[in-house]
Design a protein around this motif. Structure first.
Motif, PDB file in Angstrom:
ATOM      1  N   ASN A 168       0.719  -1.329  -0.091  1.00  0.00           N
ATOM      2  CA  ASN A 168      -0.047  -0.076   0.006  1.00  0.00           C
ATOM      3  C   ASN A 168       0.839   1.194  -0.039  1.00  0.00           C
ATOM      4  OD1 ASN A 168       0.767   0.142   2.847  1.00  0.00           O
ATOM      5  ND2 ASN A 168      -1.267  -0.281   3.604  1.00  0.00           N
ATOM      6  N   GLY A 169       2.175   1.182   0.114  1.00  0.00           N
ATOM      7  CA  GLY A 169       2.978   2.269  -0.419  1.00  0.00           C
ATOM      8  C   GLY A 169       2.821   3.062  -1.640  1.00  0.00           C
ATOM      9  N   TYR A 170       2.178   2.275  -2.418  1.00  0.00           N
ATOM     10  CA  TYR A 170       1.855   2.997  -3.852  1.00  0.00           C
ATOM     11  C   TYR A 170       0.641   3.797  -3.791  1.00  0.00           C
ATOM     12  CZ  TYR A 170       5.216  -0.518  -5.878  1.00  0.00           C
ATOM     13  OH  TYR A 170       6.095  -1.362  -6.317  1.00  0.00           O
ATOM     14  N   ILE A 171      -0.099   3.662  -2.479  1.00  0.00           N
ATOM     15  CA  ILE A 171      -1.317   4.562  -2.538  1.00  0.00           C
ATOM     16  C   ILE A 171      -0.891   6.157  -1.892  1.00  0.00           C
ATOM     17  CG2 ILE A 171      -3.712   5.185  -1.723  1.00  0.00           C
ATOM     18  CD1 ILE A 171      -3.630   1.704  -1.513  1.00  0.00           C
ATOM     19  N   GLN A 172      -1.203   7.036  -2.530  1.00  0.00           N
ATOM     20  CA  GLN A 172      -0.754   8.348  -1.863  1.00  0.00           C
ATOM     21  C   GLN A 172      -2.130   8.946  -1.257  1.00  0.00           C
ATOM     22  OE1 GLN A 172       0.814  11.165  -5.115  1.00  0.00           O
ATOM     23  NE2 GLN A 172       1.907   9.461  -5.820  1.00  0.00           N
ATOM     24  N   GLN A 173      -2.108  10.244  -0.767  1.00  0.00           N
ATOM     25  CA  GLN A 173      -3.206  10.711   0.306  1.00  0.00           C
ATOM     26  C   GLN A 173      -4.386  11.101  -0.745  1.00  0.00           C
ATOM     27  OE1 GLN A 173      -1.061  14.144   1.773  1.00  0.00           O
ATOM     28  NE2 GLN A 173      -1.574  15.643   0.161  1.00  0.00           N
ATOM     29  N   GLU A 174      -5.289  11.470  -0.104  1.00  0.00           N
ATOM     30  CA  GLU A 174      -6.642  11.542  -0.652  1.00  0.00           C
ATOM     31  C   GLU A 174      -6.558  12.986  -1.477  1.00  0.00           C
ATOM     32  OE1 GLU A 174     -11.445  12.633   0.497  1.00  0.00           O
ATOM     33  OE2 GLU A 174     -10.188  11.608   1.882  1.00  0.00           O
ATOM     34  N   ALA A 175      -7.142  13.126  -2.721  1.00  0.00           N
ATOM     35  CA  ALA A 175      -7.153  14.275  -3.264  1.00  0.00           C
ATOM     36  C   ALA A 175      -8.949  14.648  -3.035  1.00  0.00           C
ATOM     37  CB  ALA A 175      -7.025  14.363  -4.858  1.00  0.00           C
ATOM     38  N   ALA A 220      -0.747   8.716 -10.379  1.00  0.00           N
ATOM     39  CA  ALA A 220      -0.817   8.317  -9.049  1.00  0.00           C
ATOM     40  C   ALA A 220      -1.865   7.366  -8.683  1.00  0.00           C
ATOM     41  CB  ALA A 220      -0.656   9.680  -8.202  1.00  0.00           C
ATOM     42  N   VAL A 221      -1.753   6.742  -7.735  1.00  0.00           N
ATOM     43  CA  VAL A 221      -2.839   6.083  -7.159  1.00  0.00           C
ATOM     44  C   VAL A 221      -3.569   6.685  -5.711  1.00  0.00           C
ATOM     45  CG1 VAL A 221      -3.447   3.772  -6.038  1.00  0.00           C
ATOM     46  CG2 VAL A 221      -1.855   3.939  -8.069  1.00  0.00           C
ATOM     47  N   ARG A 222      -4.697   7.025  -5.774  1.00  0.00           N
ATOM     48  CA  ARG A 222      -5.177   7.654  -4.517  1.00  0.00           C
ATOM     49  C   ARG A 222      -6.373   6.802  -4.202  1.00  0.00           C
ATOM     50  NH1 ARG A 222      -2.623  12.252  -4.085  1.00  0.00           N
ATOM     51  NH2 ARG A 222      -1.707  13.370  -5.925  1.00  0.00           N
ATOM     52  N   PRO A 223      -6.613   6.884  -2.862  1.00  0.00           N
ATOM     53  CA  PRO A 223      -7.878   6.228  -2.072  1.00  0.00           C
ATOM     54  C   PRO A 223      -9.186   7.054  -2.463  1.00  0.00           C
ATOM     55  CG  PRO A 223      -6.852   7.753  -0.436  1.00  0.00           C
ATOM     56  CD  PRO A 223      -5.885   7.770  -1.922  1.00  0.00           C
TER      57      PRO A 223
END
Length: 348
Positions: A168-175, A220-223
């Motif tokens: 899950n290190g590939y998931i950045q912060q929510e936009a 990027a990958v975001r939640p």
């Protein structure tokens, strides 16, 4: 009433991730699959259906995969003999499959893949059958990915089911700003359906285009946003599946023999189909006539030149198909009206 459908997805995987977009979920699957590859001294190869949206293939291209397209049959099931040839010729690290409209089971083809080499990662896009995972579930699939926002009115959202723990290190912060803009645009669009205010229409369309420009970058990958996650908690998945199923059966019956349709659609009658694909001679003309009569029928999808060279059936569908809505927003009478409009527009 909510039935916890999205919570129930945990029954089918070791890990469930809710992300912002389907394309970002595929990027996340791409990154994790590359980590699992034993030999990292070569360009990884993934086999892809010739009939696919650019937003499905772009995440893999951007993350360093070589894409090789495989053929589909006339009914959009996988040409398994051709797939077998590609497995031997390319020795891929991954294969992406899709159950188009919930009517093209991939189980037999995936079994062939795993028989050839069980280490191959299978990624299935189930955006067209998001609400019938119980019917389509296959233990041989390593990742299930769906773009939720294509099935229900959330501002953003995708889900990825994985057989093993992901990085899950590939998931950045929510936009959050993106979700807020999309939510406002969707709200204004809903109001437009009643007011027909052309100024407001122009405003929400501009906002939607701005949001599409942001996500087309696929950087990027975001939640998933908190706003969308709260909306998912209110979903009744069984109710949505029932509405889609009944609308599909009714509209198919009304159009059968009147309009050309992709073959094999009756196979989705027990699931939760995405839409009803019809075939027309002139996409632009038919789309324009339907829009003038209140039916938005998108093209799913234009395909790239390389895919066109590989598969004549995918090329034909890409050039002649329009997607007719049958989702939970509509009822029995709506299907009657839509059928009459389609028959009128395509025969005048």
């Amino acid at each position: 009433m909510p039935d916890g459908y999205f919570d129930s997805l945990k029954e089918f995987s070791s890990e469930v991730n809710f992300l912002r977009l389907g394309r970002e979920a595929l990027l996340y699957a791409s990154h994790n699959t590359k980590e699992w590859i034993i030999r990292k001294d070569q360009e990884p190869t993934i086999l892809f259906p010739a009939f696919c949206c650019w937003s499905m293939s772009a995440p893999f291209e951007k993350s360093g995969w070589k894409l090789v397209y495989y053929r589909l049959n006339e009914d959009l099931t996988i040409d398994e003999e051709y797939l077998e040839e590609l497995l031997k010729a390319t020795e891929p690290q991954a294969v992406l499959t899709m159950n188009f409209y919930g009517s093209t089971s991939t189980k037999s083809a995936i079994a062939r893949v795993k028989t050839f080499d069980e280490r191959i990662t299978v990624i299935e896009d189930f955006s067209h059958c998001t609400f019938c995972i119980k019917q389509i579930f296959d233990e041989n699939v390593n990742f299930y990915v769906s773009s939720i926002r294509k099935s229900i009115g959330v501002c953003d959202g995708a889900v990825m089911l994985s057989k093993r723990a992901c990085n899950n290190g590939y998931i950045q912060q929510e936009a959050a700003e993106f979700a807020d803009k999309r939510y406002v645009a969707q709200t204004e669009k809903g109001r437009y359906n009643w007011s027909k205010d052309q100024v407001k229409k122009s405003e929400f369309l501009d906002t939607i285009r701005e949001c599409e420009g942001i996500i087309n970058n696929i950087s990027a990958v975001r939640p998933i946003s908190e706003r969308a996650l709260k909306m998912l908690a209110l979903v009744n998945g069984e109710g949505i599946a029932f509405a889609r199923r009944e609308n599909m059966k009714h509209l198919h019956q009304l159009l059968y023999g009147q309009v050309r349709m992709v073959s094999g659609l009756e196979r989705c009658f027990e699931g939760a189909p995405f839409s009803l694909p019809i075939l027309v001679d002139d996409q632009d003309d038919a789309q324009r006539k339907l829009a003038q009569n209140g039916i938005y029928a998108p093209v799913l999808w234009p395909i790239c030149e390389e895919a066109r060279k590989v598969c004549k059936h995918s090329t034909f569908v890409a050039d002649h198909m329009l997607s007719i809505p049958i989702d939970q927003r509509y009822n029995y009478d709506d299907m009657e009206d839509i059928a009459k409009t389609i028959i009128y527009c395509l025969n005048k």
